[in-house]
Design a protein around this motif. Sequence first.
Motif, PDB file in Angstrom:
ATOM      1  N   ALA A 205       1.062  -1.222   0.031  1.00  0.00           N
ATOM      2  CA  ALA A 205      -0.161   0.132   0.274  1.00  0.00           C
ATOM      3  C   ALA A 205       0.817   1.312  -0.065  1.00  0.00           C
ATOM      4  O   ALA A 205       1.738   1.306   0.553  1.00  0.00           O
ATOM      5  N   ILE A 206       0.315   2.158  -0.674  1.00  0.00           N
ATOM      6  CA  ILE A 206       1.162   3.555  -0.686  1.00  0.00           C
ATOM      7  C   ILE A 206      -0.177   4.686  -0.655  1.00  0.00           C
ATOM      8  O   ILE A 206      -1.412   4.492  -0.820  1.00  0.00           O
ATOM      9  N   THR A 207       0.432   5.905  -0.116  1.00  0.00           N
ATOM     10  CA  THR A 207      -0.439   6.932   0.086  1.00  0.00           C
ATOM     11  C   THR A 207      -0.004   8.129  -0.646  1.00  0.00           C
ATOM     12  O   THR A 207       1.381   8.400  -0.602  1.00  0.00           O
ATOM     13  N   VAL A 208      -0.813   8.577  -1.537  1.00  0.00           N
ATOM     14  CA  VAL A 208      -0.840   9.720  -2.322  1.00  0.00           C
ATOM     15  C   VAL A 208      -1.885  10.945  -2.066  1.00  0.00           C
ATOM     16  O   VAL A 208      -2.920  10.623  -2.055  1.00  0.00           O
ATOM     17  N   ARG A 209      -1.269  11.957  -1.990  1.00  0.00           N
ATOM     18  CA  ARG A 209      -2.066  13.015  -1.900  1.00  0.00           C
ATOM     19  C   ARG A 209      -2.611  13.559  -3.356  1.00  0.00           C
ATOM     20  O   ARG A 209      -1.749  13.849  -4.115  1.00  0.00           O
ATOM     21  N   ALA A 210      -3.914  13.717  -3.402  1.00  0.00           N
ATOM     22  CA  ALA A 210      -4.495  14.036  -4.968  1.00  0.00           C
ATOM     23  C   ALA A 210      -3.886  15.253  -5.526  1.00  0.00           C
ATOM     24  O   ALA A 210      -3.538  15.355  -6.503  1.00  0.00           O
ATOM     25  N   THR A 211      -3.348  15.983  -4.526  1.00  0.00           N
ATOM     26  CA  THR A 211      -2.664  17.277  -5.051  1.00  0.00           C
ATOM     27  C   THR A 211      -1.512  17.430  -5.568  1.00  0.00           C
ATOM     28  O   THR A 211      -1.089  18.001  -6.486  1.00  0.00           O
ATOM     29  N   ASP A 212      -0.763  16.402  -5.117  1.00  0.00           N
ATOM     30  CA  ASP A 212       0.472  15.782  -5.727  1.00  0.00           C
ATOM     31  C   ASP A 212       0.531  15.514  -7.180  1.00  0.00           C
ATOM     32  O   ASP A 212       1.390  15.354  -7.892  1.00  0.00           O
ATOM     33  N   LEU A 213      -0.752  14.795  -7.576  1.00  0.00           N
ATOM     34  CA  LEU A 213      -0.906  14.527  -8.931  1.00  0.00           C
ATOM     35  C   LEU A 213      -1.553  15.624  -9.716  1.00  0.00           C
ATOM     36  O   LEU A 213      -1.265  15.958 -10.726  1.00  0.00           O
ATOM     37  N   LEU A 214      -2.467  16.566  -9.153  1.00  0.00           N
ATOM     38  CA  LEU A 214      -3.165  17.378  -9.628  1.00  0.00           C
ATOM     39  C   LEU A 214      -2.193  18.449 -10.040  1.00  0.00           C
ATOM     40  O   LEU A 214      -2.477  19.020 -11.373  1.00  0.00           O
ATOM     41  N   ILE A 215      -1.308  18.867  -9.319  1.00  0.00           N
ATOM     42  CA  ILE A 215      -0.398  20.032  -9.730  1.00  0.00           C
ATOM     43  C   ILE A 215       0.651  19.367 -10.814  1.00  0.00           C
ATOM     44  O   ILE A 215       1.558  18.598 -10.390  1.00  0.00           O
ATOM     45  N   GLY A 216       0.567  19.855 -11.830  1.00  0.00           N
ATOM     46  CA  GLY A 216       1.393  19.159 -13.041  1.00  0.00           C
ATOM     47  C   GLY A 216       0.662  18.117 -13.772  1.00  0.00           C
ATOM     48  O   GLY A 216       1.233  17.611 -14.884  1.00  0.00           O
TER      49      GLY A 216
END
Length: 348
Positions: free
Chosen positions: A271-282
């Motif tokens: 399992a990994i945790t990703v913030r949506a904003t880290d994908l959203l920006i860019g």
Amino acid sequence: MRSTLGWQAGRAGTTLRRTSLERRELRADDVAVRVDYCGVCHTDLHAVRAHTGEAPLVPGHEFTGVVTDLGHEVTRFAVGDRVAVGNIVDSCDVCAMCRAGQENFCHEFPTLTYGGTDRHDGTTTLGAYSGEYVVRDRFAYPLPAGLDPAAAAPLLCAGITVWEPLRALGVGPGTRVAVAGLGGLGHLAVKFAVALGADTTVVSRSAGKADDARRLGGHDLIVSTDRGRMAAARDRFDVVVDTIAVPHDVTPYLGLVALDGTLSHLGHLGAITVRATDLLIGRKKLSSAGSGGRPATAAMLEFCARHDITADIELLPSAHVNEALDRLERDDVRYRLVLDMSGLPRNH
């Protein structure tokens, strides 16, 4: 049944012991392969350490050897041919993924080289830490002339695991690639990316890997604990290949991904945790991959032959298998351990 010898996990799951194994008699589309060299993979280590004894466990799923016997319908091979076999030995053939040449994503789940369930008789598959392996001919690949069979063995797992996403993501001249982690997967990712024409950087915790990064063809090394260098590399890479084999935060590596770029997370499949904003920006993308289908595996081997690419290995007698697993657990490997199976009688 055909008898051979191999290295099987005991009930405690901590060591392997040499024991007699039984292989099936050849089906019409089978080949028998004398196992010459077998790579030692992190998957092997995890399987042995987690073994409960409920089913037999013989690891090994990246190997090379020589065809010694053929089923009566086999026309692709002849006795004496050099072959390579990876971590998939069968699939359903009929689902959308199999028809697309992506047997690694078979909807019925592919039959794994060890720890899988044979599609015909329901037995547990036993791996290539053994003198002989019997495999459906579709899942054996001609080993190109000129490739060292020992150093080529890891291509069938570590190699294809990084090859398929690099090709799927269109890596080539002009692509900026970063490879996070310089281990068994990572060093092959660097070799492939460089040979494909990409501008290739290694990201590692250790500044001591700089010489190896250059030797492998890398153009730069970024120390992941150097906040200044990591910040300076923000949004720099079209593709970041994350080959780190232990649980870790992917956020710093997403930060390296350029506009519309991709982080391909390969090394640790938990399992990994990703913030949506880290994908959203860019508009960044997070992907993964596992093994490869038959067309991709064959293409990888042909590419390796053209570019003289094999793994950097240390060769050990198979009797040292437990030492090999211990060293892998301590991360005492540069960059892949391979077992020489010649000390095992092939059949008895």
